[in-house]
Design a protein around this motif. Structure first.
Motif, PDB file in Angstrom:
ATOM      1  N   UNK A   1      -2.821   9.899  -2.700  1.00 55.23           N
ATOM      2  CA  UNK A   1      -3.163   9.604  -4.084  1.00 55.23           C
ATOM      3  C   UNK A   1      -3.024   8.126  -4.422  1.00 55.23           C
ATOM      4  N   UNK A   2      -1.951   7.506  -3.981  1.00 54.06           N
ATOM      5  CA  UNK A   2      -1.682   6.145  -4.425  1.00 54.06           C
ATOM      6  C   UNK A   2      -1.125   5.309  -3.281  1.00 54.06           C
ATOM      7  N   UNK A   3      -1.681   4.105  -3.101  1.00 50.67           N
ATOM      8  CA  UNK A   3      -1.256   3.179  -2.061  1.00 50.67           C
ATOM      9  C   UNK A   3      -0.474   2.026  -2.669  1.00 50.67           C
ATOM     10  N   UNK A  10       2.952  10.820   1.052  1.00 50.71           N
ATOM     11  CA  UNK A  10       1.973  11.887   0.862  1.00 50.71           C
ATOM     12  C   UNK A  10       2.563  13.210   1.313  1.00 50.71           C
ATOM     13  N   UNK A  11       2.082  14.267   0.686  1.00 47.10           N
ATOM     14  CA  UNK A  11       2.489  15.617   1.060  1.00 47.10           C
ATOM     15  C   UNK A  11       1.671  16.036   2.278  1.00 47.10           C
ATOM     16  N   UNK A  12       2.361  16.453   3.322  1.00 43.33           N
ATOM     17  CA  UNK A  12       1.699  16.931   4.533  1.00 43.33           C
ATOM     18  C   UNK A  12       2.571  18.006   5.152  1.00 43.33           C
ATOM     19  N   UNK A  13       2.031  19.149   5.381  1.00 40.04           N
ATOM     20  CA  UNK A  13       2.720  20.316   5.949  1.00 40.04           C
ATOM     21  C   UNK A  13       3.963  20.675   5.153  1.00 40.04           C
ATOM     22  N   UNK A  14       3.873  20.577   3.852  1.00 37.78           N
ATOM     23  CA  UNK A  14       4.950  21.021   2.991  1.00 37.78           C
ATOM     24  C   UNK A  14       6.094  20.048   2.832  1.00 37.78           C
ATOM     25  N   UNK A  15       5.908  18.806   3.264  1.00 38.40           N
ATOM     26  CA  UNK A  15       6.977  17.815   3.146  1.00 38.40           C
ATOM     27  C   UNK A  15       6.372  16.452   2.809  1.00 38.40           C
ATOM     28  N   UNK A  16       7.200  15.580   2.267  1.00 40.82           N
ATOM     29  CA  UNK A  16       6.764  14.219   1.981  1.00 40.82           C
ATOM     30  C   UNK A  16       6.865  13.372   3.262  1.00 40.82           C
ATOM     31  N   UNK A  17       5.793  12.661   3.560  1.00 39.62           N
ATOM     32  CA  UNK A  17       5.745  11.812   4.744  1.00 39.62           C
ATOM     33  C   UNK A  17       5.463  10.374   4.331  1.00 39.62           C
ATOM     34  N   UNK A  18       5.977   9.441   5.109  1.00 36.91           N
ATOM     35  CA  UNK A  18       5.585   8.044   4.956  1.00 36.91           C
ATOM     36  C   UNK A  18       4.238   7.885   5.649  1.00 36.91           C
ATOM     37  N   UNK A  19       3.321   7.219   4.958  1.00 38.76           N
ATOM     38  CA  UNK A  19       1.973   7.038   5.483  1.00 38.76           C
ATOM     39  C   UNK A  19       1.685   5.549   5.522  1.00 38.76           C
ATOM     40  N   UNK A  20       1.033   5.120   6.589  1.00 35.84           N
ATOM     41  CA  UNK A  20       0.674   3.709   6.739  1.00 35.84           C
ATOM     42  C   UNK A  20      -0.773   3.623   7.205  1.00 35.84           C
ATOM     43  N   UNK A  21      -1.504   2.650   6.679  1.00 32.97           N
ATOM     44  CA  UNK A  21      -2.894   2.454   7.084  1.00 32.97           C
ATOM     45  C   UNK A  21      -2.961   1.871   8.489  1.00 32.97           C
ATOM     46  N   UNK A  22      -3.927   2.341   9.246  1.00 32.41           N
ATOM     47  CA  UNK A  22      -4.177   1.763  10.560  1.00 32.41           C
ATOM     48  C   UNK A  22      -4.742   0.353  10.366  1.00 32.41           C
ATOM     49  N   UNK A  43      -9.234  10.771   1.194  1.00 31.50           N
ATOM     50  CA  UNK A  43      -8.832  11.593   2.333  1.00 31.50           C
ATOM     51  C   UNK A  43      -8.758  10.721   3.578  1.00 31.50           C
ATOM     52  N   UNK A  44      -7.731  10.980   4.374  1.00 27.64           N
ATOM     53  CA  UNK A  44      -7.481  10.182   5.568  1.00 27.64           C
ATOM     54  C   UNK A  44      -7.230  11.100   6.751  1.00 27.64           C
ATOM     55  N   UNK A  45      -7.545  10.574   7.921  1.00 26.92           N
ATOM     56  CA  UNK A  45      -7.350  11.300   9.180  1.00 26.92           C
ATOM     57  C   UNK A  45      -6.185  10.638   9.910  1.00 26.92           C
TER      58      UNK A  45
END
Length: 142
Positions: free
Chosen positions: A95-97, A104-116, A125-127
């Motif tokens: 949602x927000x960078x 981000x929510x992934x598999x029922x938990x909050x994860x740290x996400x970083x751009x490649x 949406x990101x892969x």
């Protein structure tokens, strides 16, 4: 000194059984050499010829295996290998960078996400392309 031909077959059988526990093909190649020694014994060759046949066939078989695709394993980076990390290739919504990072929510938990590297924040949406510890490295889904 007369050698018993049975030793070639016992050695080949023992190597084949040992191969079942190791998971490589190298012991099978050496077992082929032992079988060649047994065949040389059955054909009436002298002991030194039997040993030479076993050694030559085993060396040729090991060299052939080493040159094949089964003998040369290349180490892969597990953080980017989809066969190791089943999350690679999955899609998630961000949602927000903030400076190339997000939660981000992934598999029922909050994860740290970083751009490649080279990716932009504009998509929704990101892969997942890699895992770096507990961070998901993502690229925009096209």
């Amino acid at each position: 000194m007369e050698t018993s031909g049975l030793i070639w077959w016992v050695a080949a059988g023992a190597l084949i059984v040992a191969e079942l526990f190791t998971g490589t093909f190298y012991l099978l190649m050496i077992a082929l050499g032992m079988i060649a020694g047994g065949v040389a014994h059955v054909s009436g060759a002298l002991p030194h010829v039997q040993m030479g046949a076993a050694a030559v066939i085993a060396l040729i078989a090991v060299a052939a295996l080493r040159r094949s695709r089964f003998g040369s394993w290349k180490r892969r980076d597990a953080s980017r290998d989809a066969a190791v990390n089943l999350d690679i290739g999955a899609t998630l919504e961000v949602d927000q960078w903030r400076d190339g990072r997000a939660r981000a929510m992934y598999r029922g938990a909050q994860w740290d996400v970083e751009l490649a590297p080279g990716e932009i924040e504009g998509a929704r949406y990101y892969r997942i392309t890699a895992l770096d510890g507990n961070r998901l490295i993502v690229a925009a889904k096209r």
